[in-house]
Write a protein that holds these residues in place. Structure first.
Motif, PDB file in Angstrom:
ATOM      1  N   SER A  12      -0.089   0.687  -0.177  1.00  0.00           N
ATOM      2  CA  SER A  12      -1.141  -0.313  -0.074  1.00  0.00           C
ATOM      3  C   SER A  12      -2.752   0.271  -0.779  1.00  0.00           C
ATOM      4  N   VAL A  13      -2.518   1.523  -0.984  1.00  0.00           N
ATOM      5  CA  VAL A  13      -3.742   2.198  -1.848  1.00  0.00           C
ATOM      6  C   VAL A  13      -3.719   1.508  -3.090  1.00  0.00           C
ATOM      7  N   ARG A  15      -2.151  -1.480  -4.021  1.00  0.00           N
ATOM      8  CA  ARG A  15      -2.679  -2.764  -3.984  1.00  0.00           C
ATOM      9  C   ARG A  15      -4.042  -2.875  -3.554  1.00  0.00           C
ATOM     10  N   ALA A  16      -4.342  -2.107  -2.940  1.00  0.00           N
ATOM     11  CA  ALA A  16      -6.063  -2.481  -2.523  1.00  0.00           C
ATOM     12  C   ALA A  16      -6.810  -2.100  -4.034  1.00  0.00           C
ATOM     13  N   GLN A  87     -12.345 -10.308   5.235  1.00  0.00           N
ATOM     14  CA  GLN A  87     -11.430  -9.094   4.570  1.00  0.00           C
ATOM     15  C   GLN A  87     -12.600  -8.294   3.640  1.00  0.00           C
ATOM     16  N   ALA A  90     -14.513  -5.964   5.817  1.00  0.00           N
ATOM     17  CA  ALA A  90     -13.586  -4.812   6.448  1.00  0.00           C
ATOM     18  C   ALA A  90     -13.615  -3.564   5.250  1.00  0.00           C
ATOM     19  N   THR A  94     -14.563   1.920   4.028  1.00  0.00           N
ATOM     20  CA  THR A  94     -14.190   2.643   2.597  1.00  0.00           C
ATOM     21  C   THR A  94     -15.676   2.852   2.006  1.00  0.00           C
ATOM     22  N   GLY A 154       6.619   4.430   6.391  1.00  0.00           N
ATOM     23  CA  GLY A 154       6.546   3.010   7.406  1.00  0.00           C
ATOM     24  C   GLY A 154       7.741   2.198   7.084  1.00  0.00           C
ATOM     25  N   PRO A 155       7.668   1.134   7.780  1.00  0.00           N
ATOM     26  CA  PRO A 155       8.666   0.108   7.982  1.00  0.00           C
ATOM     27  C   PRO A 155       8.942  -0.349   6.439  1.00  0.00           C
ATOM     28  N   GLY A 156       7.942  -0.551   5.927  1.00  0.00           N
ATOM     29  CA  GLY A 156       8.016  -1.272   4.371  1.00  0.00           C
ATOM     30  C   GLY A 156       8.360  -0.340   3.262  1.00  0.00           C
TER      31      GLY A 156
ATOM     32  N   LEU B  98      -9.088   2.970   2.540  1.00  0.00           N
ATOM     33  CA  LEU B  98      -8.295   1.969   1.389  1.00  0.00           C
ATOM     34  C   LEU B  98      -6.962   1.692   1.957  1.00  0.00           C
ATOM     35  N   LEU B  99      -6.101   2.562   2.515  1.00  0.00           N
ATOM     36  CA  LEU B  99      -4.686   2.491   2.737  1.00  0.00           C
ATOM     37  C   LEU B  99      -4.830   1.101   3.871  1.00  0.00           C
ATOM     38  N   TRP B 101      -7.037  -0.730   4.566  1.00  0.00           N
ATOM     39  CA  TRP B 101      -7.604  -2.088   4.353  1.00  0.00           C
ATOM     40  C   TRP B 101      -6.412  -2.882   3.560  1.00  0.00           C
ATOM     41  N   GLY B 102      -5.686  -2.011   2.685  1.00  0.00           N
ATOM     42  CA  GLY B 102      -4.620  -2.614   1.979  1.00  0.00           C
ATOM     43  C   GLY B 102      -3.696  -3.207   2.850  1.00  0.00           C
ATOM     44  N   ASP B 103      -3.293  -2.302   3.984  1.00  0.00           N
ATOM     45  CA  ASP B 103      -2.148  -2.673   4.954  1.00  0.00           C
ATOM     46  C   ASP B 103      -2.692  -4.098   5.717  1.00  0.00           C
ATOM     47  N   TYR B 105      -4.884  -6.573   4.829  1.00  0.00           N
ATOM     48  CA  TYR B 105      -4.913  -7.959   3.959  1.00  0.00           C
ATOM     49  C   TYR B 105      -4.170  -7.889   2.935  1.00  0.00           C
ATOM     50  N   LEU B 106      -3.390  -7.055   2.539  1.00  0.00           N
ATOM     51  CA  LEU B 106      -2.481  -7.250   1.370  1.00  0.00           C
ATOM     52  C   LEU B 106      -1.147  -6.879   1.649  1.00  0.00           C
ATOM     53  N   ALA B 107      -0.648  -6.807   2.993  1.00  0.00           N
ATOM     54  CA  ALA B 107       0.430  -6.501   3.223  1.00  0.00           C
ATOM     55  C   ALA B 107       1.507  -6.641   2.794  1.00  0.00           C
ATOM     56  N   ASP B 108       2.752  -5.636   2.638  1.00  0.00           N
ATOM     57  CA  ASP B 108       4.022  -5.998   2.241  1.00  0.00           C
ATOM     58  C   ASP B 108       4.589  -6.780   3.455  1.00  0.00           C
ATOM     59  N   PRO B 112       3.799  -1.749   6.465  1.00  0.00           N
ATOM     60  CA  PRO B 112       3.248  -0.869   5.501  1.00  0.00           C
ATOM     61  C   PRO B 112       4.155   0.202   5.149  1.00  0.00           C
TER      62      PRO B 112
END
Lengths: 163, 163
Positions: A12-13, A15-16, A87, A90, A94, A154-156, B98-99, B101-103, B105-108, B112
């Motif tokens: 996610s980092v 992706r962010a 979003q 949020a 950061t 994590g799960p993903g 950042l992580l 935020w990504g988790d 709003y841009l979640a897999d 996560p």
DNA sequence: CTTTATGAGTTTAGTTCTTCAACTCAGGTC
DNA sequence: GACCTGAGTTGAAGAACTAAACTCATAAAG
């Protein structure tokens, strides 16, 4: 020896940063958090090139960080302003984290130029004290040092082999 | 009407981004927080071009975020590794923010890929619970919403006029 | 002692991203 | 109709990024 590690690309980092990691993006969000709404405001506050501002705003709108809203000043035609979505707001933690880091290690000799304070929009509990960003775990341990946390899958999680 | 605003250019966020805002910089720091130390590790984990990695590492070392340390594997010549300084480790909250935020709003779709947990290096109080970044004011008000904080001028503030 | 292997870069060429300045466009004012 | 303004768009030059090939120092193998 082969070990398995969390795939650093599926994160996610990353992706962010693909959304707000381009030059100017976070500064645009910062100005929006500080009240900027119009193309010209962002342009004159930041000194960013106009074409780049246009593409950044478009990227941020597409990503859901900002929203393009029509407005009309009396005796003027309709124009468009840009405001943060939930979003986008949020991203405040950061930006506070970056601000704190910059204040601590890249300080202006005069001291910080900006202090973030606890002052709600509706003024309900306006204690006005400086705000910091801290790490807190679900068990309630607070103000964790950077060394006291680690990354776990994590799960993903996807994994990659490495030597 | 003329108003005075805090100069957006003289700001620690902008200064912080001038050090870690380039493409790859924060990802290099992230990998270093996750244990990467050697040129080839950063290269293979991130897939960054080698020349760019070389210049990024140099920039980070110059900025004081990382340190170049000699190491020698048995039966091999001396080489150099890169490790975070205290200044570099202090970027952890930024990366956690950042992580998160990504988790959010841009979640897999799977969830996560990384969960940050409270697990000290020395294992003293290893509660292992997930860690979040929160805003807290000096009066102790915790978990402030993004709307409940605002920017105010600090001692080093410069001002600009705006219409 | 020559050859090969390895990690850590450097070089180079091609592509993409930024910057700056000038231009357009859609109204509104004089 | 001529001019003004905010909000972009266009285009040319420069800077940054990518990918792949190359160098360099040392160690081990033959």
């Amino acid at each position: 020896m082969e070990t398995r590690r969390i795939d650093p690309v599926n994160c996610s980092v990353a992706r962010a940063l693909s959304v707000v990691g381009e030059r100017w993006s976070l500064l645009i969000v910062r100005e929006a958090l500080d009240g900027a709404r119009r193309f010209g405001e962002f342009h004159s506050r930041l000194g960013i090139a106009r074409n780049l501002l246009a593409t950044r705003l478009e990227t941020l709108v597409t990503a859901g960080v900002m929203r393009r809203v029509p407005y009309q000043e009396p005796g003027d035609r309709q124009r468009f302003a840009y405001e943060l979505t939930e979003q986008g707001r949020a991203l405040r933690p950061t930006l506070v984290a970056l601000l704190e880091w910059g204040d601590t290690y890249l300080a202006d000799p005069q001291g910080p130029s900006v202090i973030v304070r606890h002052r709600p929009v509706d003024d309900a509990i306006s204690c006005d004290e400086p705000v910091k960003v801290i790490l807190e775990c679900a068990a309630g341990h607070s103000r964790l040092a950077p060394e006291d946390v680690c990354r776990t899958p994590g799960p993903g999680a996807r994994f990659v082999e490495s030597s």
